[in-house]
Write a protein that holds these residues in place. Structure first.
Motif, PDB file in Angstrom:
ATOM      1  N   THR A   1      -9.857  -3.779   2.743  1.00 29.13           N
ATOM      2  CA  THR A   1      -8.703  -3.046   3.271  1.00 29.13           C
ATOM      3  C   THR A   1      -9.145  -2.100   4.386  1.00 29.13           C
ATOM      4  OG1 THR A   1      -7.595  -3.215   1.135  1.00 29.13           O
ATOM      5  CG2 THR A   1      -6.756  -1.561   2.665  1.00 29.13           C
TER       6      THR A   1
ATOM      7  N   ILE B   1      -9.640  -4.120   7.616  1.00 28.02           N
ATOM      8  CA  ILE B   1      -8.346  -4.462   8.228  1.00 28.02           C
ATOM      9  C   ILE B   1      -7.744  -3.212   8.864  1.00 28.02           C
ATOM     10  CG2 ILE B   1      -5.969  -5.176   7.739  1.00 28.02           C
ATOM     11  CD1 ILE B   1      -7.207  -6.968   5.483  1.00 28.02           C
TER      12      ILE B   1
ATOM     13  N   LEU C   1      -6.165  -1.692  13.062  1.00 26.68           N
ATOM     14  CA  LEU C   1      -4.740  -1.480  13.281  1.00 26.68           C
ATOM     15  C   LEU C   1      -4.473  -0.405  14.324  1.00 26.68           C
ATOM     16  CD1 LEU C   1      -3.563  -1.580   9.572  1.00 26.68           C
ATOM     17  CD2 LEU C   1      -3.502  -3.440  11.258  1.00 26.68           C
TER      18      LEU C   1
ATOM     19  N   THR D   1       2.511  -0.611  10.994  1.00 24.28           N
ATOM     20  CA  THR D   1       1.374  -1.400  11.468  1.00 24.28           C
ATOM     21  C   THR D   1       1.704  -2.863  11.197  1.00 24.28           C
ATOM     22  OG1 THR D   1       0.123  -1.528   9.392  1.00 24.28           O
ATOM     23  CG2 THR D   1      -0.255   0.444  10.769  1.00 24.28           C
ATOM     24  N   THR D   2       0.888  -3.759  11.716  1.00 27.59           N
ATOM     25  CA  THR D   2       1.098  -5.183  11.459  1.00 27.59           C
ATOM     26  C   THR D   2       0.691  -5.557  10.040  1.00 27.59           C
ATOM     27  OG1 THR D   2      -1.075  -5.617  12.411  1.00 27.59           O
ATOM     28  CG2 THR D   2       0.830  -5.879  13.873  1.00 27.59           C
ATOM     29  N   PHE D   3      -0.014  -4.650   9.343  1.00 26.32           N
ATOM     30  CA  PHE D   3      -0.512  -4.922   7.986  1.00 26.32           C
ATOM     31  C   PHE D   3       0.393  -4.314   6.915  1.00 26.32           C
ATOM     32  CE2 PHE D   3      -3.751  -3.757   4.605  1.00 26.32           C
ATOM     33  CZ  PHE D   3      -3.897  -5.050   4.108  1.00 26.32           C
ATOM     34  N   ARG D   4       0.682  -3.032   7.031  1.00 25.71           N
ATOM     35  CA  ARG D   4       1.518  -2.323   6.060  1.00 25.71           C
ATOM     36  C   ARG D   4       2.296  -1.226   6.765  1.00 25.71           C
ATOM     37  NH1 ARG D   4      -3.075  -1.357   1.507  1.00 25.71           N
ATOM     38  NH2 ARG D   4      -3.028  -3.439   0.624  1.00 25.71           N
TER      39      ARG D   4
END
Length: 150
Positions: free
Chosen positions: A45, A48, A52, A71-74
């Motif tokens: 994590t 990643i 971001l 973000t593109t993740f969360r």
């Protein structure tokens, strides 16, 4: 001769706070890895997250705030009223429950979070067209700078 009378501090109208409303894009992120280690975030994590480019959208109505971080993740959202303690679940971050209270310190927003981790919280302030954020956990401080886009 009569001197000028002045209102006692408690009777003076409150100073209008800084307006944080807007859309802000990250331009600088310093010490995020060590901060995430202090939070106990797992290796994958962290890797990643380090790639971001978060965007913050802040809606302010006087002393009431909604701060969304995309973000593109969360994504993460928090809302609060100045001076009121709220139970916050840091879902999407380290998934802990903390008691958070945000207060004005001059023109800065200062959040103290009580929970499992010591010395946890954040401070936001605006300098020119930049939104500064310092987030703290234990002995680590991550410093981020955002530029206003809208």
């Amino acid at each position: 001769m009569l001197g000028q009378m002045s209102l006692p501090e408690s009777n003076k109208p409150p100073k209008m706070p800084v307006d944080y409303s807007g859309t802000w894009d990250v331009v600088s992120n310093v010490n995020s890895e060590a901060y995430m280690v202090a939070l106990g975030i797992d290796f994958a994590t962290r890797k990643i997250a380090s790639m971001l480019k978060p965007q913050k959208v802040i809606k302010q109505d006087g002393d009431c705030f909604i701060i969304r971080t995309f973000t593109t993740f969360r994504n993460y959202e928090t809302s609060f009223k100045i001076g009121e303690e709220v139970k916050e679940v840091t879902k999407g971050l380290d998934n802990r429950t903390v008691q958070s209270v945000v207060n004005w310190k001059n023109d800065k927003l200062v959040c103290v979070q009580k929970g499992e981790k010591k010395n946890r919280g954040w401070t936001h302030w605006i300098q020119g067209d930049e939104l500064h954020l310092e987030i703290t956990c234990e002995d680590q401080v991550c410093k981020q700078i955002y530029k206003r886009t809208l």
